[in-house]
Scaffold this active site. Structure first.
Site, PDB file in Angstrom:
ATOM      1  CG  HIS A 142       4.334 -10.818   7.268  1.00 39.03           C
ATOM      2  ND1 HIS A 142       5.189 -10.556   6.240  1.00 39.03           N
ATOM      3  CD2 HIS A 142       3.183 -10.156   6.970  1.00 39.03           C
ATOM      4  CE1 HIS A 142       4.600  -9.784   5.341  1.00 39.03           C
ATOM      5  NE2 HIS A 142       3.388  -9.521   5.760  1.00 39.03           N
ATOM      6  N   GLY A 193       8.502  -5.261   9.580  1.00 38.37           N
ATOM      7  CA  GLY A 193       8.206  -4.684   8.276  1.00 38.37           C
ATOM      8  C   GLY A 193       6.723  -4.428   8.107  1.00 38.37           C
ATOM      9  CG  HIS A 194       2.294  -6.112   7.833  1.00 41.64           C
ATOM     10  ND1 HIS A 194       1.404  -5.383   8.617  1.00 41.64           N
ATOM     11  CD2 HIS A 194       1.592  -6.495   6.733  1.00 41.64           C
ATOM     12  CE1 HIS A 194       0.232  -5.343   8.023  1.00 41.64           C
ATOM     13  NE2 HIS A 194       0.316  -6.002   6.866  1.00 41.64           N
ATOM     14  CG  HIS A 202       1.000  -2.449   2.494  1.00 43.43           C
ATOM     15  ND1 HIS A 202       0.034  -2.653   3.450  1.00 43.43           N
ATOM     16  CD2 HIS A 202       0.946  -3.526   1.654  1.00 43.43           C
ATOM     17  CE1 HIS A 202      -0.577  -3.805   3.210  1.00 43.43           C
ATOM     18  NE2 HIS A 202      -0.048  -4.353   2.122  1.00 43.43           N
ATOM     19  CD  GLU A 216      -1.156  -5.797  -1.302  1.00 42.50           C
ATOM     20  OE1 GLU A 216      -2.190  -6.494  -1.298  1.00 42.50           O
ATOM     21  OE2 GLU A 216      -0.140  -6.089  -0.656  1.00 42.50           O
ATOM     22  CD  GLU A 256      -5.401  -5.318   1.878  1.00 42.38           C
ATOM     23  OE1 GLU A 256      -5.300  -6.191   2.761  1.00 42.38           O
ATOM     24  OE2 GLU A 256      -4.413  -4.771   1.328  1.00 42.38           O
ATOM     25  CB  CYS A 285      -6.961  -5.354   5.565  1.00 45.57           C
ATOM     26  SG  CYS A 285      -7.280  -7.093   5.889  1.00 45.57           S
ATOM     27  CB  CYS A 315      -5.126 -10.357   5.484  1.00 43.43           C
ATOM     28  SG  CYS A 315      -5.133  -9.406   3.947  1.00 43.43           S
ATOM     29  CB  CYS A 316      -9.953  -9.078   3.500  1.00 42.57           C
ATOM     30  SG  CYS A 316      -8.734  -7.959   2.762  1.00 42.57           S
TER      31      CYS A 316
END
Length: 651
Positions: free
Chosen positions: A137, A188-189, A263, A315, A331, A333, A414-415
């Site tokens: 991340h 990766g994200h 994801h 997710e 989610e 997000c 995160c949300c």
């Protein structure tokens, strides 16, 4: 394709849109007074603010913490700073600005001489720096800090954070790329891709766009970078915990993708970044890819409330028409990221269908992530809730005594800052412009200024939307100005009336917009009335989980039944096809909302029995009529705990 010309479609900046009241004015007040302070308090309580001092424990953390949530702590600071910046732009606040400045000072002091910036690896796991892009991340954190830097520069004129993130971007560009001596890595994200385009637009420095383009093009190329870095760490790629690179949209080069996968938050951030790069470079292949992915997601994988990602296991996405309701992950997000992508897709391909999805996701599966009071949050947003059914997996618990409810924070939070920054920036989604055409995208009370044909024009909106479909738009201009006003006719509206200065207009919609072309004078008024009946929404026949059921929608809002209004065992409630559905404004509920009522039947056996199953020939049933009450979905779980359903049985 497009270039930076007067005819390019672009949003009117939120700095030029003032929200005076109405629905979003109230939501922004709560965000400003409650949500932003509450999130910052949690950032302090959990050590996220202190982490920028770069002081770690004497002993290394347990091994599980090396892959725990600390690796993306920095992103929480970034999103909070972004929300604070948007709030400051509209409502200057010396105390909030001082708090943000102090955090920015700490971030600047944490930066290394070579530009590297991260609170986790240098302190807790030095040998892990840039060693695991698949999971670490580092670039995701950088992206959220970049977005904050741009927003803060726009809001305050201060460029300290912008300069810090420019140096970090240059460090990343010096480390990764196709040139000799660089690593051919990518995150990766995803998220940094769209953030780099924001940096490019804010500074005009093409190197940020070049880095974004590289990250898009390199993703999924062979030999696979994540395989190589696994070997470098002494691991086998076969031991990857997610099992497949589809999880992070890296199983194939992006230009070969044909469906949304993996994801869902990562996917939608990435797709928003692809659209941004396509728009800036005019890359026709990326434009085609954007449309292909959009069509797949919205035709096969999007819930009725704008949520995406049915499974908590990844997710994210599973397969076409897989729409479980009780275990829907959806989610917060992901809905927000979908709204970001939708907004960008309009500017790539100006059609109202993108804004329709944007509005759906914002009003429903995004806004449901925040309590009405503004200090508690949902991570997942299921469409059916029963005691004991938890769609959120082991990390993201929103359960109390077996019931769903929002909580003040999460293990992976995160949300909360994500919904806060969306609400604070909602003005950015209201208007777009291309040359002498102004698009009205969202309807709510506001005033907006823009430069058109050499004149400054101010538009004002007066409306009770989304509770009412009547919109009054005023035109204010120093001198007469000739331009086109494009009014969005939402996909849920099948009848509308339009008048200019009291004279009825009969223009037909083009790609979802009615175009009014004329010379406008100061004081001109446009009256748009959108019919807003209650609609029964039917699922696609391939969606097995909601077959034979209906959802209720009025305007942009999807509705639900709650036990507090309708009693328990909502699965036994049926709304007959013949039932008349009425909408009325309930001023005593949540400060005033529209509710839907009508005749429903509760169909249950006439006699209670311990038998788990019964033979129909030996069982009689009662059909008890009652008046049901449905509330907007985004407001569920704000009162007594209990059952909830979006999809309801229909005769």
């Amino acid at each position: 394709m497009q270039d930076n010309t007067a005819h390019r479609h672009r949003p009117i900046p939120m700095s030029r849109v003032a929200i005076s009241g109405g629905f979003w004015g109230e939501r922004q007040r709560v965000n400003r007074e409650v949500t932003i302070p509450a999130i910052y308090q949690k950032l302090e309580e959990t050590g996220r603010v202190a982490s920028w001092a770069m002081e770690g424990p004497a002993d290394p953390p347990p091994s599980h913490e090396r892959i725990g949530v600390r690796v993306f702590w920095d992103s929480d600071s970034g999103k909070w700073l972004e929300a604070a910046a948007y709030s400051l732009a509209a409502h200057p606040d010396a105390e909030l600005e001082a708090t943000a400045d102090a955090l920015i000072d700490a971030i600047e002091n944490a930066q290394f001489d070579d530009g590297y910036l991260n609170t986790y690896f240098p302190v807790h796991f030095p040998e892990g720096q840039w060693a695991n892009l698949r999971d670490s991340h580092e670039m995701y954190n950088a992206g959220h800090l970049m977005e904050a830097a741009v927003a803060y520069h726009q809001a305050t004129g201060k460029r300290k954070l912008l300069d810090v993130l420019a140096r970090f971007s240059d460090h990343i560009a010096a480390t990764f790329g196709v040139e000799d001596g660089k690593r051919r890595g990518y995150p990766g994200h995803p998220e940094i891709e769209l953030a780099l385009v924001k940096m490019y637009r804010e500074t005009g420095e093409k190197r940020f766009l070049d880095l974004a383009s590289y990250l898009v093009d390199e993703r999924g190329q062979a030999p696979h970078y994540y395989d190589q870095e696994s070997y470098d760490r002494g691991e086998s790629p076969d031991s990857y915990w997610a099992g497949t690179y589809r999880y992070c949209q890296a199983h194939l080069p992006l230009r070969e993708h044909t469906e949304a996968n993996g994801h869902s938050v990562r996917a939608c951030y990435l797709y928003a970044g692809i659209a941004d790069v396509a728009l800036e470079t005019g890359d026709e292949d990326l434009l085609r890819l954007s449309r292909v992915l959009w069509n797949d997601l919205t035709r096969h994988q999007m819930y009725v409330h704008g949520g995406v990602g049915p499974s908590h296991h990844n997710e994210g996405f599973t397969f076409a028409y897989d729409m479980p309701t009780e275990t829907a992950y959806c989610e917060t997000c992901a809905a927000i990221a979908l709204a970001f992508w939708a907004h960008r897709m309009f500017h790539v391909d100006p059609d109202s269908r993108y804004i329709d999805v944007m509005e759906l996701a914002i009003y429903n599966s995004s806004l449901s992530g925040l309590s009405h009071a503004g200090d508690e949050f949902f991570y997942a947003n299921p469409l059916t809730a029963y005691p004991g059914v938890n769609p959120q997996g082991r990390w993201h618990e929103n359960m109390e005594d077996g019931h769903h409810r929002r909580t003040a924070w999460f293990h992976c939070p995160c949300c909360p800052p994500n919904i806060s920054r969306l609400i604070a920036s909602i003005g950015e989604y209201a208007y777009s412009q291309a040359g002498d055409r102004v698009y009205v995208q969202m309807y709510h009370e506001n005033s907006a200024s823009m430069d058109i044909a050499g004149s400054e024009v101010r538009l004002t909106q007066e409306t009770q939307y989304p509770w009412d479909g009547s919109i009054l738009i005023g035109v204010n201009t120093v001198q007469p100005a000739e331009f086109e006003l494009a009014l969005r006719i939402p996909d849920w509206c099948y009848d509308y009336q339009l008048a200019v200065n009291g004279e009825r207009q009969t223009a037909a919609a083009e790609r979802g917009y009615v175009i009014l072309s004329r010379e406008w004078s100061d004081g001109d008024q446009v009256e748009l009335t959108l019919a807003m009946p209650v609609e029964r929404v039917m699922p696609h026949p391939s969606i097995r989980q909601s077959a034979g059921q209906i959802a209720l929608q009025r305007g942009p809002l999807v509705y639900c039944l709650e036990e507090v209004d309708n009693g328990p065992r909502l699965a036994n409630v049926c709304i007959p096809e013949s039932s008349e559905l009425d909408a009325s404004f309930d001023s005593g509920l949540f400060g005033g909302v529209s509710v839907i009522t009508g005749r429903a039947l509760r169909i249950e056996p006439a006699e209670e029995s311990p038998a788990l199953y019964r033979h129909h020939s030996q069982t009689s049933y009662n059909e008890t009529a009652f008046t049901f009450k449905a509330i907007p979905y985004y407001l569920w779980a704000n009162r007594d705990l209990g059952e909830m359903r979006v999809w309801i049985r229909s005769s």
